[in-house]
Design a protein around this motif. Structure first.
Motif, PDB file in Angstrom:
ATOM      1  N   GLY A  61       0.548  -1.276   0.246  1.00 18.08           N
ATOM      2  CA  GLY A  61       0.218   0.076  -0.190  1.00 18.08           C
ATOM      3  C   GLY A  61       0.750   1.546   0.151  1.00 18.08           C
ATOM      4  O   GLY A  61       0.422   2.417   0.706  1.00 18.08           O
ATOM      5  N   THR A  62       2.037   1.179  -0.117  1.00 19.74           N
ATOM      6  CA  THR A  62       2.753   2.156  -0.390  1.00 19.74           C
ATOM      7  C   THR A  62       3.165   2.840  -1.267  1.00 19.74           C
ATOM      8  O   THR A  62       3.616   4.409  -1.672  1.00 19.74           O
ATOM      9  N   VAL A  63       2.566   2.398  -3.096  1.00 14.67           N
ATOM     10  CA  VAL A  63       3.111   3.521  -4.247  1.00 14.67           C
ATOM     11  C   VAL A  63       1.537   2.785  -4.949  1.00 14.67           C
ATOM     12  O   VAL A  63       1.327   1.358  -4.961  1.00 14.67           O
ATOM     13  N   ASP A  64       1.197   3.796  -4.984  1.00 15.08           N
ATOM     14  CA  ASP A  64      -0.050   3.700  -5.674  1.00 15.08           C
ATOM     15  C   ASP A  64       0.241   2.625  -7.135  1.00 15.08           C
ATOM     16  O   ASP A  64       1.211   2.714  -8.278  1.00 15.08           O
ATOM     17  N   GLN A  65      -1.204   1.806  -8.157  1.00 14.63           N
ATOM     18  CA  GLN A  65      -0.585   0.168  -8.899  1.00 14.63           C
ATOM     19  C   GLN A  65      -0.250   0.960 -10.292  1.00 14.63           C
ATOM     20  O   GLN A  65       1.203   0.716 -10.714  1.00 14.63           O
ATOM     21  N   GLU A  66      -0.222   1.815 -10.706  1.00 17.14           N
ATOM     22  CA  GLU A  66       0.125   3.179 -12.212  1.00 17.14           C
ATOM     23  C   GLU A  66       1.593   3.062 -11.571  1.00 17.14           C
ATOM     24  O   GLU A  66       1.871   2.988 -13.145  1.00 17.14           O
ATOM     25  N   LYS A  67       1.785   3.827 -10.921  1.00 20.61           N
ATOM     26  CA  LYS A  67       2.913   4.697 -10.974  1.00 20.61           C
ATOM     27  C   LYS A  67       4.317   3.001 -11.011  1.00 20.61           C
ATOM     28  O   LYS A  67       5.493   3.315 -11.389  1.00 20.61           O
TER      29      LYS A  67
END
Ligand code: FAD
Length: 496
Positions: A339-345
């Motif tokens: 949960g630390t980076v969003d999927q797209e990025k």
């Protein structure tokens, strides 16, 4: 609905080096991983000559390196080529210079049945649930997101399993990759066929190159000659696609007549006998193996290894791309699950780095084929793209693997980090010097991308060995992410 279905964080399709590496790196972060493999290991696979960053970088991270070393594979210091304008074989080694040569500037020639089993067993040991004789039929999608797979077990019974992420690491022969969308683009330049078998008691080069891969160009194409043990040799020939008739009909006859065309290989095999039983008993053919998928991921689905792309066997990049791609994908999955980076990025970072690594090898190999200047040769004339000076390319080959070659004292982290940085700087300086020298240069050197990509494979090794001691990472792309100290995740670059 998910009722009655098993649920996992990640389901991996395929237990080759790509799948087992990815599964391990995700399970090591505490996530539930199921790996489905349709065969029972050990199973045969081609792709036996490896690069240092796989052994001492990615496999160091999964904890497999010592097991690989203990297995007693043939030690590989580099490659020897009868290639290009030079009639004498020339050798490159995995070190910038003898000064920096050390235990990490080596790789192995492996029997893939054994190597792949070591990685798969290691995955199970690190917490991956491994099911063999489990053949994935298709992925399951809901509202544009892949949410699981359907597989059949040994008795033919169908099972549906659910996952937050499905990883297609099923190699080049399955159709699972189609679910990602886009298409598989085949390379016109590398449209070749390979014919290969195994021999006992072939000759060996003299020390210290006896464990090297030997590649020998001749009129119809080129041979690989890979020593797998003191007596066993993997021998294969690559010919252009429109010479397919050369390998039609009886494969034994075809291989023998191509061997007869190539004096050096003929000599090396003069006292040898072809293996005719067991996993090495067949003569095999592979064609149209160079391609890349136009997309590497979509929500819920990621492609790694041959499922995503493969260039050409000449520089042993296949297992490197599979394991490096697995590392990049594992970082993205680990970051998104945490949960630390969003999927797209996270997955844009994965795809951009993976595509870049592939492209660098692609460009590099085009230049490498271009070194063959015999205009009359049928095979090579079609491969000729630009006019180059070849000496520079030879020195570049030295550098390709060399950035990661500094000898690291593991119990002496600070000075090891220092030595690593020195080796990297030496490498960068050498590439800059070549790039600055003018128009005659291989176009490749003009590109800072090449330098960065080669440094990146050194970074993987440095990170695996030194962790936080290597110091903070910098983004590869503007606005992009960096690697966490332990190499397992992506994170935003430090402010300031
Ligand atoms: P694989 O090793 O192919 O593993 C995929 C696994 O998925 C297999 O075990 C398969 O059984 C399983 N699978 C497939 N479909 C399903 C399904 N539906 N359900 C469940 N499981 C499934 N690379 C090198 O590094 N060095 C070399 O010297 C070299 N030489 C090569 C020579 C030739 C002629 C060719 C064609 C390739 C060569 N390669 C080489 C490339 C190398 O073979 C591959 O890049 C490498 O094996 C890719 O690993 P992977 O994990 O992606 O796939």
């Amino acid at each position: 609905g998910t009722e009655g279905h098993e649920e996992f964080d990640v389901v991996v399709v395929g237990g080759g080096p790509g799948g087992s590496t990815l599964g391990t790196l995700v399970a090591m972060q505490g996530h539930d991983v199921l790996l489905l493999e349709k065969e029972t290991f050990p199973r045969y696979q081609i792709g036996e000559s490896l690069l240092p960053s796989t052994i001492h970088g990615v496999c160091r991270m999964t904890g497999a390196t010592d097991k690989i070393i203990d297995a007693g594979f043939m030690l590989k210091h580099g490659g020897t080529f009868r290639w290009g304008a030079n009639p004498e074989p020339w050798t490159f080694s995995f070190s910038v210079s003898p000064r920096t040569a050390g235990p990490t500037s080596t790789a192995f020639q492996v029997e893939r049945s054994k190597f792949d089993k070591i990685l798969l067993d290691n995955a199970a040991e690190k917490g991956v649930q491994v099911r063999q004789q489990a053949s994935v039929q298709n992925v399951v999608e809901e509202d544009g997101r892949v949410v699981g797979v359907v597989y059949t077990d040994a008795s033919g019974e169908r099972h549906e399993v659910r996952a937050k992420w499905v990883v297609d690491a099923s190699g080049n022969r399955s159709g699972i990759h189609k679910a990602v969308g886009g298409k598989r683009e085949y390379s016109d330049f590398f449209r070749s066929l390979a014919l290969f078998g195994y021999f006992e008691n072939g000759k060996r080069m003299a020390e210290p190159t006896s464990g090297n891969i030997l590649c020998v160009a001749f009129d119809s194409g080129w041979f690989w000659y890979i020593p797998l043990s003191d007596t066993l040799t993997s021998v294969g020939v690559v010919v252009r696609h429109d010479m397919a008739e050369k390998i039609q009909g009886d494969p034994e006859k075809a291989l023998n007549s191509l061997i007869a065309e190539c004096p050096m290989i003929k000599d090396f095999l003069s006292d040898a006998t072809r293996v005719t039983t067991g996993q090495y008993g067949e003569i095999r053919v592979r064609k149209d193996y160079s391609y890349r998928q136009t997309k590497f991921w979509k929500p819920g689905l990621v492609l790694v290894g041959d499922a995503a792309c493969f260039v050409d066997p000449v520089f042993s990049s296949g297992v490197h791309l599979a394991t490096y791609g697995a590392l990049l994908a594992a970082r993205s999955i680990n970051s998104v699950l945490a949960g630390t980076v969003d999927q797209e990025k996270a997955f844009e970072e994965f795809e951009a780095r993976y595509v870049r690594e592939y492209s660098v090898f692609y460009e590099f190999l085009m230049s490498f084929y271009d070194m063959h200047v015999d205009e009359d040769s049928y095979f090579w004339s079609a491969k000729k793209v630009t006019q180059n000076q070849y000496g520079e390319l030879e020195s570049f080959v030295d550098l390709v693997a060399g950035v990661s070659s500094a000898e690291f004292g593991l119990n002496d982290a600070e000075s090891a980090a220092l030595r690593f940085k020195k080796a990297s700087a030496e490498f960068a300086g050498a590439v800059d010097a070549m790039a600055a020298e003018g128009d005659s240069m291989v176009p490749l050197f003009k590109s800072s991308v090449v330098r960065q990509a080669m440094q990146e494979s050194g970074q993987v090794q440095g990170r695996a060995l030194l962790g936080a001691d290597l110091g903070p990472d910098t983004p590869m792309f503007p606005g992009g992410l960096v690697t966490s100290d332990d190499g397992m995740l992506w994170q935003a670059p430090a402010q300031g």
